[in-house]
Design a protein around this motif. Sequence first.
Motif, PDB file in Angstrom:
ATOM      1  N   LEU A  49       0.828  -1.205   0.000  1.00  8.76           N
ATOM      2  CA  LEU A  49       0.000   0.000   0.000  1.00  8.76           C
ATOM      3  C   LEU A  49       0.864   1.258   0.000  1.00  8.76           C
ATOM      4  O   LEU A  49       0.556   2.244  -0.690  1.00  8.76           O
ATOM      5  N   ILE A  50       1.951   1.235   0.749  1.00  8.66           N
ATOM      6  CA  ILE A  50       2.866   2.381   0.766  1.00  8.66           C
ATOM      7  C   ILE A  50       3.515   2.557  -0.600  1.00  8.66           C
ATOM      8  O   ILE A  50       3.625   3.677  -1.129  1.00  8.66           O
ATOM      9  N   GLN A  51       3.950   1.447  -1.187  1.00 10.81           N
ATOM     10  CA  GLN A  51       4.538   1.515  -2.527  1.00 10.81           C
ATOM     11  C   GLN A  51       3.517   2.046  -3.537  1.00 10.81           C
ATOM     12  O   GLN A  51       3.858   2.881  -4.395  1.00 10.81           O
ATOM     13  N   GLN A  52       2.281   1.600  -3.416  1.00 11.99           N
ATOM     14  CA  GLN A  52       1.243   2.068  -4.330  1.00 11.99           C
ATOM     15  C   GLN A  52       0.992   3.559  -4.166  1.00 11.99           C
ATOM     16  O   GLN A  52       0.812   4.292  -5.146  1.00 11.99           O
ATOM     17  N   SER A  53       1.004   4.046  -2.943  1.00  7.39           N
ATOM     18  CA  SER A  53       0.784   5.479  -2.701  1.00  7.39           C
ATOM     19  C   SER A  53       1.876   6.320  -3.343  1.00  7.39           C
ATOM     20  O   SER A  53       1.603   7.364  -3.934  1.00  7.39           O
ATOM     21  N   ARG A  54       3.125   5.847  -3.229  1.00  4.86           N
ATOM     22  CA  ARG A  54       4.233   6.608  -3.811  1.00  4.86           C
ATOM     23  C   ARG A  54       4.122   6.669  -5.326  1.00  4.86           C
ATOM     24  O   ARG A  54       4.380   7.713  -5.932  1.00  4.86           O
ATOM     25  N   VAL A  55       3.739   5.551  -5.936  1.00  8.71           N
ATOM     26  CA  VAL A  55       3.637   5.520  -7.393  1.00  8.71           C
ATOM     27  C   VAL A  55       2.449   6.340  -7.867  1.00  8.71           C
ATOM     28  O   VAL A  55       2.566   7.169  -8.779  1.00  8.71           O
ATOM     29  N   GLU A  56       1.305   6.149  -7.231  1.00 11.90           N
ATOM     30  CA  GLU A  56       0.087   6.829  -7.679  1.00 11.90           C
ATOM     31  C   GLU A  56       0.174   8.331  -7.470  1.00 11.90           C
ATOM     32  O   GLU A  56      -0.461   9.101  -8.192  1.00 11.90           O
ATOM     33  N   CYS A  57       0.943   8.744  -6.482  1.00 13.30           N
ATOM     34  CA  CYS A  57       1.064  10.175  -6.189  1.00 13.30           C
ATOM     35  C   CYS A  57       1.600  10.955  -7.383  1.00 13.30           C
ATOM     36  O   CYS A  57       1.370  12.152  -7.503  1.00 13.30           O
ATOM     37  N   ARG A  58       2.303  10.303  -8.281  1.00 14.89           N
ATOM     38  CA  ARG A  58       2.848  10.995  -9.447  1.00 14.89           C
ATOM     39  C   ARG A  58       1.758  11.563 -10.344  1.00 14.89           C
ATOM     40  O   ARG A  58       1.976  12.570 -11.017  1.00 14.89           O
ATOM     41  N   VAL A  59       0.611  10.905 -10.364  1.00 20.95           N
ATOM     42  CA  VAL A  59      -0.471  11.362 -11.238  1.00 20.95           C
ATOM     43  C   VAL A  59      -1.729  11.709 -10.464  1.00 20.95           C
ATOM     44  O   VAL A  59      -2.615  12.390 -10.986  1.00 20.95           O
ATOM     45  N   SER A 112       7.027  -1.512   8.903  1.00 21.02           N
ATOM     46  CA  SER A 112       8.453  -1.766   9.109  1.00 21.02           C
ATOM     47  C   SER A 112       9.241  -0.470   9.015  1.00 21.02           C
ATOM     48  O   SER A 112       8.768   0.535   8.476  1.00 21.02           O
ATOM     49  N   ASP A 113      10.465  -0.505   9.536  1.00 20.21           N
ATOM     50  CA  ASP A 113      11.306   0.691   9.506  1.00 20.21           C
ATOM     51  C   ASP A 113      11.572   1.153   8.078  1.00 20.21           C
ATOM     52  O   ASP A 113      11.532   2.344   7.775  1.00 20.21           O
ATOM     53  N   ARG A 114      11.855   0.212   7.178  1.00 20.27           N
ATOM     54  CA  ARG A 114      12.197   0.600   5.812  1.00 20.27           C
ATOM     55  C   ARG A 114      11.008   1.220   5.088  1.00 20.27           C
ATOM     56  O   ARG A 114      11.171   2.082   4.230  1.00 20.27           O
ATOM     57  N   ASP A 115       9.782   0.796   5.446  1.00 25.67           N
ATOM     58  CA  ASP A 115       8.596   1.402   4.841  1.00 25.67           C
ATOM     59  C   ASP A 115       8.218   2.704   5.528  1.00 25.67           C
ATOM     60  O   ASP A 115       7.468   3.515   4.958  1.00 25.67           O
ATOM     61  N   LEU A 116       8.713   2.908   6.718  1.00 25.03           N
ATOM     62  CA  LEU A 116       8.382   4.119   7.466  1.00 25.03           C
ATOM     63  C   LEU A 116       9.115   5.339   6.930  1.00 25.03           C
ATOM     64  O   LEU A 116       8.607   6.471   7.026  1.00 25.03           O
ATOM     65  N   VAL A 117      10.294   5.135   6.344  1.00 20.60           N
ATOM     66  CA  VAL A 117      11.104   6.275   5.886  1.00 20.60           C
ATOM     67  C   VAL A 117      10.356   7.132   4.863  1.00 20.60           C
ATOM     68  O   VAL A 117      10.251   8.350   5.032  1.00 20.60           O
TER      69      VAL A 117
END
Length: 954
Positions: free
Chosen positions: A446-456, A478-483
């Motif tokens: 979900l975090i990865q999807q938010s970062r990608v979708e935010c572009r458009v 997780s810590d790596r997803d929190l950054v």
Amino acid sequence: MREIRTVRAPRSSGPRTGEAAALIERVGPIAELDRMLAACFAYQGGAAFVSGAVGCGKTELLNAFLGRAGQAGATVLTASASAQDSAPGSVLRALAAGLGEQVTGPAEPAWNRPDPGRSAPETPRELGERLLAAALRRPLVIGVDDVQHADEISLRGLLQLGARARSSRLLMVVTGPEAPPGAPSRIARWRADLTRATSTVEVPVAPLTRMGILEALTRQLGFGPARALSACFARLSGGNPLLVRALAEDYLVEDLRLAGPHGGDPDVQDGAADPSAPRSFDPPGHGAFGRAVLTCLHRADDRLLATARGAAVLETAGSPALFAGLLEIGLTETGAALDTLASAGVMVGGGFRHPVARAAVLADLPLDEAVVLHRRAARLLRRSGAAPRQVAAHLVAAGEADESWSVDLLRRAATDSADDDVAFAVECLRLAERASADGRERLSILIQQSRVECRVNPGGAIRRLPRLTRAIEAGEVSDRDLVPLVRALAWHGRVDEAAAALRRLDRDDVDLDERGHTELAVARNWLRYSHPGLLVAAGTVRAGHGPRPADPHPTRAAQAVVLLGTVLAAGPDEATVPVADALLREIPPADETICPLESALVSLVCADRADLAAAHCDRLIGEADRRGFPTWRGLLAGPRAEIALRQGDLAAAERFARSALDLIPAWSWGVGIGLPLSVLLRVGARTGTDPAGARAIPVPDEMFQTRYGLSYLYARGQRHAAVGQPHAALDDLLTCGRLMVRWGLDLPAFLPWRLDAAAVLTELGRLAQARDLLTENRGRPSATSPRVRGLALRVEASLVERQRRSGLLRESVRLLGVAGDRLELARAREDLDALDRAAGSPRRGSTGRPGLAAPPVGAAREPGSARLSWPAPEPAAPTGPAFVLTVEGDSQAGGGELSTAELQVASLAATGHSNREIARRLYITVSTVEQHLTRTYRKLRIRGRAELPVFLGV
């Protein structure tokens, strides 16, 4: 041997219209059939097998020949086999019905099976006897179309009939597919039996050649369009007449739709183009071409239809081996099917000739079959080592991903495609989220999807923040997803959540790899100078302090953020511009680098290099446009508006600020909305307007704990001052200053709040406080930069006695010209002009040359006097150059208006740039620079570079 009598059929002077259309490039086949018809009249019957690819005109040729046979006096019987109507004996029944006697019987035929209750129907032998008897009275021609679809009983009856036609006046003409290589099919075996039983003649029908296509199109479209489109239609159809006609039909429909007001081809109206010049044509998505492709496939056998559907599913990834695995058939049979589809003009090289053909086949594919094929294709492609994107495309199309490897592959595919196909990347991640059974993994997706979708679509990412915030509080992220979430939370004003996340990431045992540590360092340093209030709340740094020594800075992005911090804390130095320039060239635009890139742009602006910042920002905006990322463009349009404002270009500043708000809705901007709104407020302060209704757009309270809040307070203070609200202006400006001091960002080159506050205090008559602020400003970093010093001198001029004002304003004009701030330069010039008019004497140019003196208003000018024309203040933002330099007089002796190019070159030369530096900066040759300077000297009537007026630094 019986003598053969040649019987010539009655002929008209030419073929009928329909027959002519069917006989294009069919002279050989029709001549062969005519020869067999003449032999039939002479009691030498036989059989002809008209073969060719599906859609290549076999049916049209058969119908044309049967018409000719009927004109010649033969009895003609026809039947057409169909895959949808395969009732036993159906073809024979159709032929019997043609004799005038309807044959009826049970659903299951009773050939050779007596029925005690009633008379038995005809057997194939009995039907043959009747047909041969009819042939004794008149020659009999039997035509059977698409014999490959005939049932077994009908095929056996036709075979028996053909065996007895050799010495009769019976001619049987059937159409069917070409003989495929490899293992013989059912119809291939029947053809072999027919050849052994009677004298069977093969009549092949080939695709149309380029000339045949030209002839067919000329009859439909006229010669001009036919000649222009024949090459394109040959490529799209492979010479298949059915596809050629469908393309022509689509062209006519599109031609009518796009025709101009007077009709006709819009491309060639009014002599705009040669109507016969070669051009291309793309058939529409739901037109005749797509339907014709489906007609070809459904008229073919199931093997070809299945192969075409497999090719549509695999798109361009197909190979015979892959097709064989997908369709679960033999490799030889697959290759034969692909060759047959290629000869039919539907495919070429294992793929479709046009995307419309593939789209039509996919739309015709049943859903359940599509799911099976896509899932099978995904497994085969993964096994063959295909790229994750290629495999993921089939999982997404199937809408299912229950393989153990599916989730990881979908995430890798999303990463690979995020730069050029955001929509597909989001679809991959949505499917991965549904397929994952692990809660933490779903959150990470979900975090990865938010970062990608935010572009458009930044709004989509915002809507997920509440869910992600709850997950952070529950310790599920997780810590790596929190950054990456830290920056998103801060940007959207969730200060408490961002502070908590920073405290968690600040512990010693944080679980981050090297890339995670680097990204965290970039985020922390960016927050330090963009959201200083947040870091104070998080307890991870004290306001006003530089980067922590322990923070690693291995990347250029981290260096860009640290550079801005250094500039804001201590002011720019001689290394600021080259370092920022190099960073902007080397840092690739990405989600995680947009903010560092903005930091480098701000560093250049603070170093009085708005021109260089503009060039870099325009390049980055162009890259965002090329990739189709509106969010990137919006985030870059904000700094670009600020850059244009620093250059004094109010029109461009307003345009870029409006663009930023159009690309990213105000509710999606978060705290960053302070940047475009601050530009609009400052433009409104200069023009007396309210661009885009900026004053009414609400801003989040959290914005005032950020650098963007500082810009907003400063701009609102200027707006209050411009509309006669000095106390409100002073409150905003002093609040802005207090925060800048508290956060260690007190740099006049960033926001010269003391100078604006001093101007307001002067207006209120509080001169001592104004002087104190000017004194404080002199001790700040960057106070000696040309722009800040020029602004300070203009304010100081209002606080000194009249005889000193002129010198201060002249120096202000010079410095602001060097800085390139056209708007502030114009304001200083206006003050200087007003001072000279009040003194009742013309103001002389800064060089002291009489020829450059500006005469008083209304005074007559003598020929040869130079004049600087400044734009009068108007409600609308200026759109032209800051001034136009002209010299009145005889054009032969010199004088005239400097061109834009001459003014650019002269302005750089006036500020000390060499010819080579000017050439490199303006992207022209040194020779061109010399030519511009020569013309400038002549027009200004000066002898060389040393006499160029200093104010040309604008």
